[in-house]
Design an enzyme around this catalytic site. Sequence first.
Site, PDB file in Angstrom:
ATOM      1  NE  ARG A 125       1.303  -7.519   3.921  1.00 55.56           N
ATOM      2  CZ  ARG A 125       2.314  -7.498   3.053  1.00 55.56           C
ATOM      3  NH1 ARG A 125       2.083  -7.202   1.800  1.00 55.56           N
ATOM      4  NH2 ARG A 125       3.540  -7.781   3.421  1.00 55.56           N
ATOM      5  CB  THR A 126       0.192  -4.475  10.309  1.00 57.84           C
ATOM      6  OG1 THR A 126       0.107  -5.859   9.926  1.00 57.84           O
ATOM      7  CG2 THR A 126      -0.583  -4.274  11.595  1.00 57.84           C
ATOM      8  NE  ARG A 145       3.815  -5.994  13.356  1.00 54.67           N
ATOM      9  CZ  ARG A 145       3.561  -6.493  12.153  1.00 54.67           C
ATOM     10  NH1 ARG A 145       4.503  -6.508  11.240  1.00 54.67           N
ATOM     11  NH2 ARG A 145       2.382  -6.988  11.873  1.00 54.67           N
ATOM     12  CG  HIS A 187      -0.891  -9.906  13.652  1.00 51.07           C
ATOM     13  ND1 HIS A 187      -1.548  -8.692  13.793  1.00 51.07           N
ATOM     14  CD2 HIS A 187      -0.130  -9.803  12.521  1.00 51.07           C
ATOM     15  CE1 HIS A 187      -1.178  -7.897  12.787  1.00 51.07           C
ATOM     16  NE2 HIS A 187      -0.327  -8.542  12.012  1.00 51.07           N
TER      17      HIS A 187
HETATM   18  C1  NCD Z   1       2.320 -11.119   9.319  1.00 55.10           C
HETATM   19  C2  NCD Z   1       2.934 -10.693  10.643  1.00 55.10           C
HETATM   20  O1  NCD Z   1       3.530  -9.628  10.723  1.00 55.10           O
HETATM   21  O2  NCD Z   1       2.765 -11.469  11.550  1.00 55.10           O
HETATM   22  N1  NCD Z   1       2.182 -10.104   8.415  1.00 55.10           N
HETATM   23  C3  NCD Z   1       1.111  -9.259   8.529  1.00 55.10           C
HETATM   24  O3  NCD Z   1       0.919  -8.598   9.534  1.00 55.10           O
HETATM   25  N2  NCD Z   1       0.271  -9.201   7.504  1.00 55.10           N
HETATM   26  C4  NCD Z   1       2.901 -12.341   8.776  1.00 55.10           C
HETATM   27  C5  NCD Z   1       4.373 -12.520   8.705  1.00 55.10           C
HETATM   28  O4  NCD Z   1       5.167 -11.646   9.012  1.00 55.10           O
HETATM   29  O5  NCD Z   1       4.755 -13.623   8.280  1.00 55.10           O
END
Ligand code: NCD
Length: 313
Positions: A60-61, A112, A140
């Site tokens: 998603r991100t 990331r 995040h």
């Molecule tokens: C989360 C993350 O990457 O921290 N996912 C996200 O970015 N939507 C949650 C996760 O990985 O559990």
Amino acid sequence: MKKDRLFHVLEAQQFDRSWIEKILFPQADKFRKQIETNKKITPYLKDKSICLLFYEPSTRTRLSFQNAAMLLGANVAATENAKEFSSAVKGESLKDTIRTISSLGYSAVVIRSDQEGGASEAASVAKIPILNAGDAAGQHPTQALLDLYTIYRQKGKIDGLKIALVGDLKFGRTTRSLSYLLTKFKKIKIYFVAPKQFQMSQDILDFLKEKVVEYEQNDSLSKVAPLVDVIYLTRLQTERLKDKNTKVNADVKINEKVLSLINKNTIVMHPLPRNSAFNELPEEFTDDKRVKIFEQVQSGLYIRMALLKLILS
Ligand code: NCD
């Protein structure tokens, strides 16, 4: 944060409430309405290029940042497994990688990192904006902003809400960042619902105390569920556990019983991915009206478009 202009996005505490409410959310609303009504979106970033540098997995991100940048007319370069396919594998430091990206003329880096503090380290040498898209078990911040926007849209307010943060609070970065953001609002009560070994870290609890935000720690979602306006579930962060086979049998999951206990206006959230083995939010409840997980995903696009526009145009 500088009053005039946003530059880096590193941690949730950097934002102030009035900026969130008066600048970020209205900008996200504008993009949301344009997309919902198929209106043309002004290519605010048509002369910009965004580098997505991802050292940890993401769906998603990464895709929402990519689409946000492209909808605004930017070029996007992505290295989706930088740990394996960038010069990191040859021993290059993060600082040199960031210097390289700056030197190549990119306008911003969405990173990331697999290291806590990785985004701040990148920012320490970057001449271009760095956006933290998750730094190991650290923070995040863009997820917290999209979560807050989702809560605001669904409940019409943030002040006065009771919010349960549930699951792996020790290693999950989304609940850490969201806790920081919630301290900006009034009369919030947070319930941290987790088995003891996965409870929220002391640094966040100390921060809440300092900001005089009410909280309670608990290990039973069934007990907390009837009391709250928002249930925010998270998966077990198995990749951060020493023992990958750790089994957790705890009352931190949605099931028929928990759903029967919650108020009809309570919303159920999850940053995703949900974990089908741990099964904290079973597939069969996906279409329950109270479950807002894909509204969160959509909020992610609007909030990231708003952030990129506010930083770069
Ligand atoms: C989360 C993350 O990457 O921290 N996912 C996200 O970015 N939507 C949650 C996760 O990985 O559990």
